[in-house]
Enzyme design. Structure first.
Site, PDB file in Angstrom:
ATOM      1  N   CYS A 128       1.123  -1.383   0.154  1.00 50.82           N
ATOM      2  CA  CYS A 128       0.008   0.370  -0.048  1.00 50.82           C
ATOM      3  C   CYS A 128       0.753   1.193   0.220  1.00 50.82           C
ATOM      4  O   CYS A 128       0.635   2.282  -1.092  1.00 50.82           O
ATOM      5  CB  CYS A 128      -0.504  -0.309   0.582  1.00 50.82           C
ATOM      6  SG  CYS A 128      -0.392  -0.774   2.795  1.00 50.82           S
ATOM      7  N   HIS A 241      -3.152   5.863   5.334  1.00 54.51           N
ATOM      8  CA  HIS A 241      -1.373   6.062   5.276  1.00 54.51           C
ATOM      9  C   HIS A 241      -1.456   7.400   5.250  1.00 54.51           C
ATOM     10  O   HIS A 241      -2.368   8.033   4.169  1.00 54.51           O
ATOM     11  CB  HIS A 241      -1.037   5.516   4.539  1.00 54.51           C
ATOM     12  CG  HIS A 241      -1.014   3.266   4.833  1.00 54.51           C
ATOM     13  ND1 HIS A 241      -1.220   3.149   6.105  1.00 54.51           N
ATOM     14  CD2 HIS A 241      -0.727   2.978   3.915  1.00 54.51           C
ATOM     15  CE1 HIS A 241      -1.670   1.839   6.765  1.00 54.51           C
ATOM     16  NE2 HIS A 241      -0.744   1.779   4.878  1.00 54.51           N
TER      17      HIS A 241
END
Ligand code: 2RA
Length: 336
Positions: A128, A241
């Site tokens: 990711c 994130h």
């Protein structure tokens, strides 16, 4: 044409998002099979008007399947992706199992879409943090090759799984109740705390998560010389994130030029209001497809340096959306 699709790891956070995206994006499905390891089998999952039952993955699970979307951990992918390939299915694997295998394309559709043509049955979805950074910086790399990247990540609990997201909430509740915060899924208390990503450390003191950013980015950019260092941190955020990125070029790259390029780049939404001191936040990125980029500025310590900040949904663009976009790319290129 429509396709027979199997989701391996259908009950996890990413599997759930894969199902949502297949519906949202009207993916051309003729059949949908939900597969998981034996302890998740039997669960019933609503998919539109259909009620599907999760089946235990076994040798003949992939017979007649066109596409497998796998997000059940590296060992499950290592065991079943080659079997699926032999049965004639293409597997897009979200685990790290095959990412650095030279025969397996590692793909971010906004960056290296052509790589999918080399697949031999398995295509790897990058980590990711790598996907989010690649989407944000590749448009600049295309204009002037990046020499060096220094990344610091602020990673949400979702990267440690759905149960970790629940645990950080319980930890926060405990702390507010002046009770001890239990860390069972997470390695340490995360609520009102943060800690360095707890993946295994190598001899140089870098963790696996940091080395994924280094090695995967070089493969995706086909830039083995690209110098990268990263510090990966778990923070008390639920599902998006954030990353602080410093880029070094050969020649100066003005923030204005970078801003113009990124404003038009695929998969990016510029979020910056210097007057209001407003820049990307995880709460804005959660549930969104785009990587939010902002606070683009000259690196005052280096004439050819540039700093930027990004936030992106770890479960969506960081995993499930990127995988579905790769599948859509395969269809567009008649490779499915
Ligand atoms: C993490 N990127 O955030 C890893 C796995 N999704 O922990």
């Amino acid at each position: 044409k429509s396709y027979r699709v199997a989701i391996l790891g259908a009950t996890g956070a990413v599997g759930t998002e894969l199902l949502a995206l297949l519906r949202e994006r009207n993916f051309p499905l003729s059949e949908l099979t939900l597969l998981a390891s034996e302890y998740s089998a039997g669960k019933e999952i609503q998919f539109g008007t259909d009620r599907l039952t999760v089946k235990t993955v076994q040798a003949d699970s992939f017979d007649g399947i066109d596409l497998v979307l796998a997000s059940a951990g590296g060992s499950v992918s290592k065991q079943w992706a080659p079997i699926a390939a032999k049965a004639g299915a293409v597997t897009i694997d979200n685990s790290s199992a095959f990412r650095m295998n030279p025969d397996v394309p590692l793909v971010v559709p906004e960056v290296n879409p052509e790589a999918v043509t080399q697949h031999q049955g398995i295509i790897a979805n990058p980590n990711c943090t790598t996907i989010l950074m690649s989407v944000a910086v590749f448009p600049l790399h295309q204009v002037q090759p990046i020499k060096r990247i220094v990344a610091a990540t602020y990673q949400s609990a979702s990267g440690a799984g759905a149960r970790a997201m629940e645990e950080v909430k319980h930890q926060a509740q405990a702390i507010l109740n002046q009770e001890p915060a239990k860390a069972e899924i997470l390695p340490y208390p995360l609520a009102f705390n943060l800690f360095l990503h707890n993946s295994a450390l190598n001899a140089q003191g870098y963790c696996e998560e940091e080395m994924k950013m280094v090695n995967e980015t070089r493969k995706i950019f086909s830039a083995p010389e690209l110098r990268i260092t990263a510090t990966c941190v778990r923070v008390p955020v639920l599902r998006a994130h954030s990353e602080a990125i410093n880029l070094e070029f050969d020649e100066p790259f003005s923030p204005e030029a970078a801003r113009q390029i990124l404003a038009k780049a695929p998969g990016i939404k510029l979020v910056e209001d210097f007057g209001k001191n407003y820049f990307p936040m995880p709460i804005d990125a959660s549930g969104k497809d785009e990587v939010l980029v902002g606070r683009i500025r000259q690196d005052i310590s280096h004439p050819a340096g540039l700093d930027l900040w990004l936030c992106g949904d770890q479960i969506r663009k960081g995993a499930a959306l990127n995988a579905v976009q790769i599948a859509e790319l395969l269809i567009a290129k008649n490779l499915l």
